[in-house]
Motif scaffolding. Sequence first.
Motif, mmCIF file in Angstrom:
data_model
loop_
_atom_site.group_PDB
_atom_site.id
_atom_site.type_symbol
_atom_site.label_atom_id
_atom_site.label_comp_id
_atom_site.label_asym_id
_atom_site.label_seq_id
_atom_site.Cartn_x
_atom_site.Cartn_y
_atom_site.Cartn_z
ATOM 1 N N CYS B 56 0.685 -1.255 0.207
ATOM 2 C CA CYS B 56 0.075 0.018 0.068
ATOM 3 C C CYS B 56 0.720 1.297 0.087
ATOM 4 N N ASP B 57 0.236 2.496 -0.370
ATOM 5 C CA ASP B 57 1.232 3.555 -0.652
ATOM 6 C C ASP B 57 1.146 4.568 0.899
ATOM 7 N N THR B 58 0.036 3.982 1.753
ATOM 8 C CA THR B 58 0.044 4.601 2.986
ATOM 9 C C THR B 58 0.051 3.477 4.062
ATOM 10 N N ALA B 59 0.381 3.899 5.219
ATOM 11 C CA ALA B 59 0.266 3.119 6.402
ATOM 12 C C ALA B 59 -1.131 2.934 6.516
ATOM 13 N N GLN B 60 -1.916 3.800 6.737
ATOM 14 C CA GLN B 60 -3.213 3.900 6.935
ATOM 15 C C GLN B 60 -4.129 2.736 6.067
ATOM 16 N N GLU B 61 -3.769 2.756 4.817
ATOM 17 C CA GLU B 61 -4.394 1.826 3.880
ATOM 18 C C GLU B 61 -4.011 0.578 4.334
ATOM 19 N N ALA B 62 -2.602 0.359 4.499
ATOM 20 C CA ALA B 62 -2.263 -1.107 5.073
ATOM 21 C C ALA B 62 -3.017 -1.617 6.144
ATOM 22 N N VAL B 63 -3.148 -0.632 7.210
ATOM 23 C CA VAL B 63 -3.572 -1.040 8.298
ATOM 24 C C VAL B 63 -5.180 -1.477 8.362
ATOM 25 N N GLU B 64 -5.659 -0.544 7.549
ATOM 26 C CA GLU B 64 -7.439 -0.768 7.624
ATOM 27 C C GLU B 64 -7.828 -2.294 7.606
ATOM 28 N N GLY B 65 -8.697 -2.524 8.333
ATOM 29 C CA GLY B 65 -9.161 -3.867 8.259
ATOM 30 C C GLY B 65 -8.262 -5.030 8.832
ATOM 31 N N ALA B 66 -6.979 -4.713 9.359
ATOM 32 C CA ALA B 66 -6.069 -5.552 9.732
ATOM 33 C C ALA B 66 -6.183 -6.139 11.300
ATOM 34 N N ASP B 67 -6.243 -7.605 11.521
ATOM 35 C CA ASP B 67 -6.304 -8.030 12.803
ATOM 36 C C ASP B 67 -5.319 -7.926 13.524
ATOM 37 N N LEU B 68 -3.998 -7.988 12.790
ATOM 38 C CA LEU B 68 -2.764 -7.677 13.523
ATOM 39 C C LEU B 68 -1.884 -6.646 12.779
ATOM 40 N N VAL B 69 -1.385 -5.663 13.390
ATOM 41 C CA VAL B 69 -0.377 -4.598 12.777
ATOM 42 C C VAL B 69 0.886 -4.926 13.519
ATOM 43 N N VAL B 70 1.822 -4.987 12.634
ATOM 44 C CA VAL B 70 3.177 -5.293 13.439
ATOM 45 C C VAL B 70 4.042 -3.924 12.851
ATOM 46 N N LEU B 71 4.569 -3.250 14.001
ATOM 47 C CA LEU B 71 5.476 -2.009 13.652
ATOM 48 C C LEU B 71 6.957 -2.586 13.302
ATOM 49 N N CYS B 72 7.325 -2.441 12.097
ATOM 50 C CA CYS B 72 8.673 -3.115 11.805
ATOM 51 C C CYS B 72 9.644 -1.959 11.537
ATOM 52 N N VAL B 73 9.527 -0.896 12.174
ATOM 53 C CA VAL B 73 10.255 0.408 11.688
ATOM 54 C C VAL B 73 11.404 0.622 12.754
ATOM 55 N N PRO B 74 12.329 1.476 12.706
ATOM 56 C CA PRO B 74 13.455 1.751 13.646
ATOM 57 C C PRO B 74 12.814 2.173 14.931
ATOM 58 N N VAL B 75 13.278 1.765 15.984
ATOM 59 C CA VAL B 75 12.685 2.017 17.282
ATOM 60 C C VAL B 75 12.162 3.713 17.403
ATOM 61 N N GLY B 76 13.026 4.279 16.900
ATOM 62 C CA GLY B 76 12.942 5.915 17.017
ATOM 63 C C GLY B 76 11.444 6.501 16.264
ATOM 64 N N ALA B 77 11.166 5.729 15.310
ATOM 65 C CA ALA B 77 10.374 5.848 14.494
ATOM 66 C C ALA B 77 8.668 5.356 14.825
ATOM 67 N N MET B 78 8.771 4.607 15.801
ATOM 68 C CA MET B 78 7.612 3.677 16.301
ATOM 69 C C MET B 78 6.345 4.683 16.782
ATOM 70 N N GLY B 79 6.666 5.654 17.708
ATOM 71 C CA GLY B 79 5.840 6.447 18.025
ATOM 72 C C GLY B 79 5.007 7.222 17.132
ATOM 73 N N SER B 80 5.915 7.772 16.045
ATOM 74 C CA SER B 80 5.065 8.846 15.014
ATOM 75 C C SER B 80 4.225 7.813 13.972
ATOM 76 N N VAL B 81 4.677 6.373 13.780
ATOM 77 C CA VAL B 81 4.057 5.628 12.940
ATOM 78 C C VAL B 81 2.713 5.273 13.823
ATOM 79 N N ALA B 82 2.848 5.082 15.039
ATOM 80 C CA ALA B 82 1.651 4.480 15.911
ATOM 81 C C ALA B 82 0.571 5.680 15.979
ATOM 82 N N LYS B 83 0.792 6.906 16.128
ATOM 83 C CA LYS B 83 0.054 8.084 15.767
ATOM 84 C C LYS B 83 -0.678 8.210 14.584
ATOM 85 N N ASP B 84 0.130 7.910 13.650
ATOM 86 C CA ASP B 84 -0.258 7.918 12.275
ATOM 87 C C ASP B 84 -1.677 6.940 11.888
#
Lengths: 306, 306
Positions: B56-84
């Motif tokens: 997907c071209d956005t994180a939101q699109e990838a996450v929509e409808g997912a039963d499990l979301v796994v954040l696989c980004v560097p530790v420093g980027a986790m917070g902003s991805v979660a917010k997004d």
Amino acid sequence: MSPIYDRVALIGLGLIASSMFWAIKRAGLAGEVTGYARSEETRETARRIGLCDRVCDTAQEAVEGADLVVLCVPVGAMGSVAKDIASVLKPGATVSDVGSVKRHVIRDVGPHIPEGVHFVPAHPLAGTEHSGPESGFAELFDNRWCLLVPVEGSDPEAIARLRALWEGMGSNVDEMDADHHDLVLAVTSHAPHLIAYTMVGVADDLRRVTDSEVIKYSAAGFRDFTRIAASDPTMWRDVFLTNKDATLEILGRFTEELFALQRAIRTGDGELLFDYFTRTRAIRRGIIDAGQDTDAPDFGRVHGKS
Amino acid sequence: MSPIYDRVALIGLGLIASSMFWAIKRAGLAGEVTGYARSEETRETARRIGLCDRVCDTAQEAVEGADLVVLCVPVGAMGSVAKDIASVLKPGATVSDVGSVKRHVIRDVGPHIPEGVHFVPAHPLAGTEHSGPESGFAELFDNRWCLLVPVEGSDPEAIARLRALWEGMGSNVDEMDADHHDLVLAVTSHAPHLIAYTMVGVADDLRRVTDSEVIKYSAAGFRDFTRIAASDPTMWRDVFLTNKDATLEILGRFTEELFALQRAIRTGDGELLFDYFTRTRAIRRGIIDAGQDTDAPDFGRVHGKS
């Protein structure tokens, strides 16, 4: 290949000597290879597995009539072995060694070499964490470097012949003086080994992290250190005691640098860390391009159910 | 195996996420796996090599409808991805991550998790020195440990389901609290990585030993350090900045111990060195007996002409 030496004597029958024997046999580089080890148990093992054409009960017996004598004992023992065999060395023979430190070996062995016998110190940069007579294999030196460290007045022909032997065993060969050798090895080998031993010792000491956790979760980086820190204790004790100055110098530089990185962590200087970690990546690429390691992930370790 | 989740979203497509995808496919653990990476180049690579069922071209699109979301980004980027992605998380879904540091991730990600969504942090102890979407392989987690670090109030059923996924991908699974996790990892991973980076940096700096010598003669021990020091710079910068306290504590212990060994070298205390080196050998044996490394010499590296 036709034999380079009629008779080669290996004194000390550990990882390097046993690998030399199999590599010499693989390429037919010597008419006969004799061997001697101080421990009776090692000599018995050698006889049982066919290591050496003839295993002798004394170093003198193994050396008698040999064209090449290679001292394969820990660096701290080289001097006394040389003294022991000096009287039976054949005129025109070459004495060499495989010690990881060269200044000390030259100082300790050199004075025992009689007139008319050549002394050509050497150091094959190859090894594994295993030791003993059963740990050797013919391929150990393939594509690895062997450094010849001729002393003043070393006979060019004796050097050339020893070079041919190492090349026949699969090595690339370079020549270097003893001071430079000891500094280069302090960087590429001695300091890394002490650091690995230290880190493993720290993990072992920590009471809050149990041994079992350290072991179970070692795959995250630590286990590479444990491989290095499993190397032969006697050999490494001698290396550090005999290459004291260069090792301490490099460890001093290491500590300085470690403090700078610790400071960057403490102050949150992410840019410094990132730049540092990017720079070190390039050296790895150089090593792979030079054929000195595999590009396969994780050294090509087998991943999968074990 | 029947699918454990209908839809899994992988945010960030590096070594761990790509290995997860192949491991999930190998065992049929999810109906669909969506993926997102910030860089367009990475997304294109993923599409080209068939990494993820849908990129997907956005994180939101990838996450929509997912039963499990796994954040696989560097530790420093986790917070902003979660917010997004917070606003599009499906009620009842689980959010997890694969970060090497847990206290920081819990602090940064936790507050963004909406009511009705489960948060189960995790950390697979597996990796190689390679990175990027093409570095993954299905066997990466086989027989390695994955640590689950549930936060207060984590739903037992959500934890059990995530455990089943990791076991399905080949892992052994343990649970641990965040403080202990960060200390254990400082020992088994973070300190060893910083030490390896430092040693490689020192070698790179030395003017008297040229780069080419360090590279040619690296097989004597140094090259194991270069493998570790070739790991992803961004990931490791973030690890050190976010597990600052535990890493600095272990490095402090390390320095203390290193000074003691340096002193033994300086004073010629061979007995201390020998005993130390004998003790560290035992840990290696423990790791091999626990199936966490190979007993093959030199990690089973191929020795021979390359």
